[in-house]
Design a protein around this motif. Structure first.
Motif, PDB file in Angstrom:
ATOM      1  N   ILE A 270       0.833  -1.200   0.000  1.00 45.91           N
ATOM      2  CA  ILE A 270       0.000   0.000   0.000  1.00 45.91           C
ATOM      3  C   ILE A 270       0.870   1.253   0.000  1.00 45.91           C
ATOM      4  CG2 ILE A 270      -1.816   1.266   1.215  1.00 45.91           C
ATOM      5  CD1 ILE A 270      -2.716  -1.316   2.472  1.00 45.91           C
ATOM      6  N   PRO A 271       0.726   2.117  -1.004  1.00 45.89           N
ATOM      7  CA  PRO A 271       1.510   3.362  -1.035  1.00 45.89           C
ATOM      8  C   PRO A 271       1.193   4.248   0.168  1.00 45.89           C
ATOM      9  CG  PRO A 271       0.520   2.915  -3.182  1.00 45.89           C
ATOM     10  CD  PRO A 271      -0.095   1.941  -2.216  1.00 45.89           C
ATOM     11  N   ASP A 272       2.150   5.068   0.543  1.00 47.59           N
ATOM     12  CA  ASP A 272       1.983   5.920   1.716  1.00 47.59           C
ATOM     13  C   ASP A 272       0.838   6.905   1.568  1.00 47.59           C
ATOM     14  OD1 ASP A 272       4.083   4.655   2.950  1.00 47.59           O
ATOM     15  OD2 ASP A 272       5.578   6.154   2.362  1.00 47.59           O
ATOM     16  N   ASP A 273       0.498   7.293   0.330  1.00 48.18           N
ATOM     17  CA  ASP A 273      -0.539   8.304   0.144  1.00 48.18           C
ATOM     18  C   ASP A 273      -1.937   7.708   0.008  1.00 48.18           C
ATOM     19  OD1 ASP A 273      -0.134   7.136  -2.303  1.00 48.18           O
ATOM     20  OD2 ASP A 273      -0.239   9.003  -3.450  1.00 48.18           O
ATOM     21  N   GLU A 274      -2.082   6.397   0.178  1.00 48.87           N
ATOM     22  CA  GLU A 274      -3.406   5.777   0.163  1.00 48.87           C
ATOM     23  C   GLU A 274      -3.871   5.528   1.587  1.00 48.87           C
ATOM     24  OE1 GLU A 274      -4.131   2.432  -2.376  1.00 48.87           O
ATOM     25  OE2 GLU A 274      -2.840   3.199  -3.977  1.00 48.87           O
TER      26      GLU A 274
ATOM     27  N   PHE B 209      -1.239  -6.347  -3.477  1.00 46.64           N
ATOM     28  CA  PHE B 209      -2.257  -5.792  -4.363  1.00 46.64           C
ATOM     29  C   PHE B 209      -3.096  -6.888  -5.012  1.00 46.64           C
ATOM     30  CE2 PHE B 209      -3.625  -4.435  -8.611  1.00 46.64           C
ATOM     31  CZ  PHE B 209      -4.388  -3.319  -8.286  1.00 46.64           C
ATOM     32  N   VAL B 210      -4.426  -6.705  -4.983  1.00 42.98           N
ATOM     33  CA  VAL B 210      -5.359  -7.653  -5.605  1.00 42.98           C
ATOM     34  C   VAL B 210      -5.923  -7.063  -6.891  1.00 42.98           C
ATOM     35  CG1 VAL B 210      -7.522  -8.919  -5.317  1.00 42.98           C
ATOM     36  CG2 VAL B 210      -5.951  -8.672  -3.377  1.00 42.98           C
ATOM     37  N   ARG B 211      -6.593  -5.909  -6.815  1.00 49.26           N
ATOM     38  CA  ARG B 211      -7.124  -5.208  -7.976  1.00 49.26           C
ATOM     39  C   ARG B 211      -7.598  -3.835  -7.521  1.00 49.26           C
ATOM     40  NH1 ARG B 211     -11.332  -7.492 -11.221  1.00 49.26           N
ATOM     41  NH2 ARG B 211     -11.689  -5.337 -11.866  1.00 49.26           N
ATOM     42  N   ASP B 212      -7.895  -2.950  -8.473  1.00 47.24           N
ATOM     43  CA  ASP B 212      -8.453  -1.665  -8.088  1.00 47.24           C
ATOM     44  C   ASP B 212      -9.781  -1.443  -8.791  1.00 47.24           C
ATOM     45  OD1 ASP B 212      -7.633  -1.021 -10.614  1.00 47.24           O
ATOM     46  OD2 ASP B 212      -6.221   0.536 -10.001  1.00 47.24           O
ATOM     47  N   GLY B 213     -10.334  -0.221  -8.622  1.00 44.46           N
ATOM     48  CA  GLY B 213     -11.653   0.062  -9.171  1.00 44.46           C
ATOM     49  C   GLY B 213     -12.779  -0.460  -8.321  1.00 44.46           C
TER      50      GLY B 213
ATOM     51  N   THR C 192      -8.697   0.674  -0.005  1.00 45.14           N
ATOM     52  CA  THR C 192      -8.186   2.023   0.255  1.00 45.14           C
ATOM     53  C   THR C 192      -9.067   3.076  -0.407  1.00 45.14           C
ATOM     54  OG1 THR C 192      -6.746   2.241  -1.690  1.00 45.14           O
ATOM     55  CG2 THR C 192      -5.863   1.041   0.224  1.00 45.14           C
ATOM     56  N   ASP C 193      -8.737   4.339  -0.138  1.00 40.87           N
ATOM     57  CA  ASP C 193      -9.545   5.438  -0.651  1.00 40.87           C
ATOM     58  C   ASP C 193      -9.408   5.615  -2.158  1.00 40.87           C
ATOM     59  OD1 ASP C 193      -6.922   6.297  -0.483  1.00 40.87           O
ATOM     60  OD2 ASP C 193      -7.443   8.331   0.170  1.00 40.87           O
ATOM     61  N   THR C 194      -8.499   4.910  -2.786  1.00 42.16           N
ATOM     62  CA  THR C 194      -8.393   4.953  -4.252  1.00 42.16           C
ATOM     63  C   THR C 194      -9.220   3.853  -4.909  1.00 42.16           C
ATOM     64  OG1 THR C 194      -6.480   3.467  -4.373  1.00 42.16           O
ATOM     65  CG2 THR C 194      -6.037   5.811  -4.027  1.00 42.16           C
ATOM     66  N   GLY C 195      -9.840   2.993  -4.113  1.00 35.28           N
ATOM     67  CA  GLY C 195     -10.577   1.855  -4.652  1.00 35.28           C
ATOM     68  C   GLY C 195      -9.721   0.631  -4.875  1.00 35.28           C
ATOM     69  N   ALA C 196      -8.475   0.665  -4.383  1.00 31.01           N
ATOM     70  CA  ALA C 196      -7.589  -0.491  -4.523  1.00 31.01           C
ATOM     71  C   ALA C 196      -7.839  -1.479  -3.387  1.00 31.01           C
ATOM     72  CB  ALA C 196      -6.137  -0.047  -4.512  1.00 31.01           C
ATOM     73  N   VAL C 197      -7.707  -2.769  -3.694  1.00 28.48           N
ATOM     74  CA  VAL C 197      -7.892  -3.838  -2.719  1.00 28.48           C
ATOM     75  C   VAL C 197      -6.568  -4.560  -2.519  1.00 28.48           C
ATOM     76  CG1 VAL C 197      -9.078  -6.021  -2.222  1.00 28.48           C
ATOM     77  CG2 VAL C 197     -10.317  -4.131  -3.308  1.00 28.48           C
ATOM     78  N   TYR C 198      -6.238  -4.823  -1.256  1.00 28.36           N
ATOM     79  CA  TYR C 198      -5.019  -5.532  -0.880  1.00 28.36           C
ATOM     80  C   TYR C 198      -5.394  -6.653   0.087  1.00 28.36           C
ATOM     81  CZ  TYR C 198      -2.829  -1.231  -2.592  1.00 28.36           C
ATOM     82  OH  TYR C 198      -2.455  -0.153  -3.349  1.00 28.36           O
ATOM     83  N   SER C 199      -4.605  -7.711   0.124  1.00 29.41           N
ATOM     84  CA  SER C 199      -4.881  -8.804   1.054  1.00 29.41           C
ATOM     85  C   SER C 199      -3.597  -9.451   1.528  1.00 29.41           C
ATOM     86  CB  SER C 199      -5.792  -9.853   0.407  1.00 29.41           C
ATOM     87  OG  SER C 199      -5.114 -10.539  -0.634  1.00 29.41           O
TER      88      SER C 199
END
Length: 445
Positions: free
Chosen positions: A257-261, A312-316, A277-284
């Motif tokens: 996860i980037p520091d700005d998310e 990172f899994v996917r975004d949107g 995250t607030d960008t719509g990215a999903v991590y697990s």
């Protein structure tokens, strides 16, 4: 303002999406800014109206509406609260038990052997088995069963505290109060209750230690699994207890996860943790495969057995939901991806198969694609409640848990749930998918 925001969040697609199959945007606003505004509105409402403040669904950042609980399916240990242990093949209303007429129910959660109800007065009522003290009634006898809603002991809570949300794992449950304290009840073998000990049980709500959570941060959301819990704070930091690694909250490494998310949502599976995250990215992170070689349990690709850091899994994605061994990720109000086990058709992808990864959910059984306002991944099933008031389900229909009829074993794509036995003057406002059972919250129209 609030209604406009909801519409935008439902249909927006991030400009930087790494996949190319997203739907078009419905409003020209920056995706991250919209989600951040949505989270701020949700937080403001939660502070003003703490009762019933749950994770935000697109249609209702705060749901304080009271409802009656209707149950169907497997009634282990009398958890349905109907003064019987008989399984229910049609929807049956949960009896009030200790719940006074002056209180209404605003949240219901379920584990394999229990149901807990949260009232609009900040009280919790439990049913089912007292294994590991799960009823929270200060009784050490694991053989005790409660077939009607029974008031939970306040335990270590102060007189000024009210419970604003409840969460459960397999054999433990957690309570969050208006003073941002966290309490745990039940099994603590792995240290999941965060009380500083392991290999014990808590028979009353017991205060979780702050551990590495700074004094100026407050827990706002919790997800609970079999042997671990994850906590999200108002500073967008995440902490974990349990798994035999930590008996008090320990900071989770941000990994990819980037520091700005900013982390805005958390979900737990049996084997791991999923974040948005607030960008719509999903991590697990966690275990992505079971012992039979079935992948995607936390949304990662074939061949990835375990992720030791957030990956990172996917975004949107604007909404996520996690069951025991599968996850759902919503792109918009009618476009959902599923990953994980599909033994009972729980992914809703319209076909049988051991597992799938990032597979679109098949909504062909919807006569019209209405906006999905609630998405629920359960133990072996999934549900989608629509703006029109219908519930579409997929997965195991054992004991007619999905109200599909006794001759149907599995449902492979979301199919409308039969509600013929429900009161006609009510509307479904909440859905919980449990262990071979479904719980519906019904409010008067």
């Amino acid at each position: 303002m609030r209604a406009l925001l909801i519409v935008c969040v439902i249909f927006v697609t991030p400009a930087h999406a790494k996949t190319n199959d997203m739907t078009g945007t419905a409003c020209e606003m920056d995706y991250r800014a919209m989600l951040a505004q949505y989270e701020r509105i949700m937080t403001d409402w939660c502070l003003q109206y703490p009762y019933g403040c749950d994770k935000a669904y697109p249609s209702s950042p705060v749901n304080r509406q009271t409802f009656e609980v209707y149950v169907i399916g497997s009634n282990a240990y009398g958890k349905f609260g109907i003064n019987s242990t008989a399984h229910q093949s049609t929807f049956t209303v949960m009896q009030k038990g200790d719940v006074p007429d002056s209180e209404g129910i605003i949240r219901v959660i379920e584990s394999q052997n229990n149901i807990w109800l949260l009232s609009d007065q900040g009280n919790v009522y439990s049913t089912g088995s007292n294994y590991a003290g799960l009823l929270g009634i200060n009784d050490t006898d694991s053989m005790v069963e409660k077939w009607l809603p029974t008031l939970m002991h306040r335990g270590e809570m102060s007189e000024t505290e009210n419970i604003v949300n409840i969460y459960c794992g397999e054999n433990h449950m957690m309570l969050l109060t208006n003073e941002h304290n966290v309490y745990g009840v039940g099994e603590n073998f792995y240290g999941q209750l965060g009380t500083g000990s392991m290999y014990d049980e808590k028979y009353i709500p017991t205060l979780m230690l702050r551990g590495e959570i700074p004094d100026d941060e407050a827990v706002t959301r919790i997800c609970a699994s079999d042997n671990h819990n994850v906590y999200l704070t108002n500073a967008s930091n995440v902490y974990v207890t349990g798994s035999g690694q930590s008996s008090s909250p320990t900071s989770m490494n941000r990994g990819d996860i980037p520091d700005d998310e900013m982390i805005v949502d958390i979900e737990c599976t049996l084997t791991g943790t999923v974040l948005r995250t607030d960008t719509g990215a999903v991590y697990s992170m966690g275990r992505n495969a079971d012992s039979s070689g079935r992948y995607g349990l936390i949304g990662l690709p074939d061949g990835v057995d375990t992720a030791d850091a957030l990956t990172f899994v996917r975004d949107g994605i604007f909404n996520i939901s996690a069951g025991d061994r599968h996850i759902l990720m919503a792109v918009n109000s009618s476009h959902v991806y599923a990953s994980g086990l599909n033994a009972d058709g729980e992914l809703g992808v319209g076909k049988s198969g051991r597992y799938f990864i990032n597979e679109p959910v098949n909504f062909d059984n919807m006569s019209n694609v209405y906006a999905i306002v609630q998405m629920v991944a359960g133990k072996t099933s999934s549900a989608f409640r629509t703006q029109s008031g219908n519930v579409y389900v997929s997965g195991s229909n054992s004991n007619n848990a999905l109200a599909q009829g006794s001759t149907v074993d599995r449902v492979y794509k979301p199919t409308i749930m039969s509600t013929d036995t429900l009161p006609t003057n009510s509307t479904i406002v909440d859905v919980h998918m449990g262990y071979h059972c479904t719980l519906l919250g019904l409010a008067s129209k």
